[in-house]
Design a protein around this motif. Structure first.
Motif, PDB file in Angstrom:
ATOM      1  N   SER A  64       0.832  -1.209   0.000  1.00 53.18           N
ATOM      2  CA  SER A  64       0.000   0.000   0.000  1.00 53.18           C
ATOM      3  C   SER A  64       0.863   1.253   0.000  1.00 53.18           C
ATOM      4  O   SER A  64       0.526   2.248  -0.650  1.00 53.18           O
ATOM      5  CB  SER A  64      -0.922   0.026   1.229  1.00 53.18           C
ATOM      6  OG  SER A  64      -1.842  -1.034   1.163  1.00 53.18           O
ATOM      7  N   ASP A 173      -5.670  -1.189  -4.933  1.00 52.76           N
ATOM      8  CA  ASP A 173      -5.151  -1.741  -3.675  1.00 52.76           C
ATOM      9  C   ASP A 173      -6.125  -2.773  -3.103  1.00 52.76           C
ATOM     10  O   ASP A 173      -7.098  -2.421  -2.458  1.00 52.76           O
ATOM     11  CB  ASP A 173      -4.908  -0.612  -2.662  1.00 52.76           C
ATOM     12  CG  ASP A 173      -4.033  -1.083  -1.496  1.00 52.76           C
ATOM     13  OD1 ASP A 173      -3.698  -2.296  -1.429  1.00 52.76           O
ATOM     14  OD2 ASP A 173      -3.686  -0.242  -0.651  1.00 52.76           O
ATOM     15  N   GLU A 174      -5.862  -4.042  -3.374  1.00 51.08           N
ATOM     16  CA  GLU A 174      -6.719  -5.155  -2.953  1.00 51.08           C
ATOM     17  C   GLU A 174      -8.193  -4.855  -3.238  1.00 51.08           C
ATOM     18  O   GLU A 174      -9.041  -4.965  -2.346  1.00 51.08           O
ATOM     19  CB  GLU A 174      -6.495  -5.467  -1.467  1.00 51.08           C
ATOM     20  CG  GLU A 174      -5.017  -5.706  -1.176  1.00 51.08           C
ATOM     21  CD  GLU A 174      -4.756  -6.450   0.125  1.00 51.08           C
ATOM     22  OE1 GLU A 174      -5.641  -7.181   0.578  1.00 51.08           O
ATOM     23  OE2 GLU A 174      -3.661  -6.300   0.671  1.00 51.08           O
TER      24      GLU A 174
END
Ligand SMILES: Nc1ncnc2c1ncn2[C@@H]1O[C@H](COP(=O)(O)OP(=O)(O)O)[C@@H](O)[C@H]1O
Ligand SMILES: [Mg+2]
Length: 270
Positions: A64, A173-174
């Motif tokens: 991240s 991000d995910e």
């Protein structure tokens, strides 16, 4: 190779060498409660225009942090960070960001969420918004509110919103981390379809090995403490891919083997 796949393939030769994202000796240190934490140390990584890269690694390895730095949301780093040949100094419309939660405005309709601060009264904005709604397969939901949508649908609105200004790079991000397995597989298919049509460079963070290999041209494996690139595995298979295919399973095995040979900080290696 099956003939039906050939139109969807992006070979290395088609990729533009100018480089969508270039990181050189990128380091980021935080002051943790028990001393400094090297979230990233001397990371070198170049991503070509139109490439689909997955970043994978255990929790806390700096995924991240890396994405936020490329997005311009964290400028407190050392080293070089360039997007499209220009140094990153803050956020810009050349980069779109998608988080794990859709972060939609609950009081706005789907089309108004996608338009964000542009006016839907402008016919060119309206046309673009409606094209994007078709692209993310939400036809008929233009006037729906977020509370009427499933998690996967809300995340598709977020993707459409991030694409409105036609960014060169999409940072994810995910993005499917909170979705069930079936919805996740559908979302992966939608994303590959978008990438095939628009050629947007994708930087996709996940901690799911299957997801990383089914999507990416290259899987970048990060290792923690200090956060660094452990290895890079090219996935040389055309899209769309079949998760259960033997070739994909072989790549999955390669990635898992890399993980298992990563020493964990708490383990003795003698
Ligand atoms: N704002 C912050 N302040 C202090 N430490 C941070 C901060 N953000 C991240 N870290 C630390 O940096 C490391 C990498 O974090 P992160 O990039 O969130 O990892 P990942 O996304 O791979 O799970 C972790 O050890 C985390 O605790
Ligand atoms: Mg993270």
């Amino acid at each position: 190779m099956r003939i039906s796949d050939s139109a969807a393939i992006r070979t290395a030769g088609e990729l533009d060498d100018s480089g969508a994202v270039r990181l050189a000796r990128l380091s980021r240190r935080f002051d943790g409660q028990t001393g400094p934490v090297d979230a990233l140390r001397e990371v070198d990584l170049s991503i070509a225009d139109g490439e689909f890269v997955s970043l994978i690694g255990p929790s806390g390895c700096g995924k991240s942090t890396l994405l936020k730095i490329v997005a311009g949301l964290d400028t407190d780093f050392s080293g070089t960070v360039e997007v499209g040949g220009r140094a990153v100094r803050g956020p810009g419309i050349d980069r779109g960001f998608i988080f794990q939660e859709s972060r939609l405005f609950p009081w706005l309709t789907v089309e108004a969420n996608i338009a964000a601060n542009l006016s839907l009264r402008d016919s060119s904005v309206r046309d673009r918004v409606h094209d994007l709604i078709r692209l993310v397969r939400l036809d008929g939901f233009e006037r729906a509110y977020p509370k009427e949508l499933s998690g996967g649908m809300a995340q598709r609105v977020a993707i459409a919103r991030a694409l409105l200004r036609d960014p060169a790079v999409l940072l994810l991000d995910e993005p499917f981390g909170a979705l069930d397995a079936f919805t996740r597989a559908h979302m992966q298919e939608v994303l590959v379809d978008i990438w095939t049509r628009r050629r947007t460079t994708m930087v996709f963070v996940t901690h799911d090995v299957d997801e990383a290999v089914v999507l990416a041209n290259r899987v970048v494996i990060l290792a923690p403490r200090p956060g660094r690139v452990r290895s890079i595995i090219p996935i040389d298979l055309p899209h769309p891919r079949i998760t259960s295919s033997r070739e994909l399973q072989e790549y999955r095995f390669d990635v898992l083997t890399q993980f298992e040979s990563t020493p964990r900080p708490a383990e003795r290696v003698d």
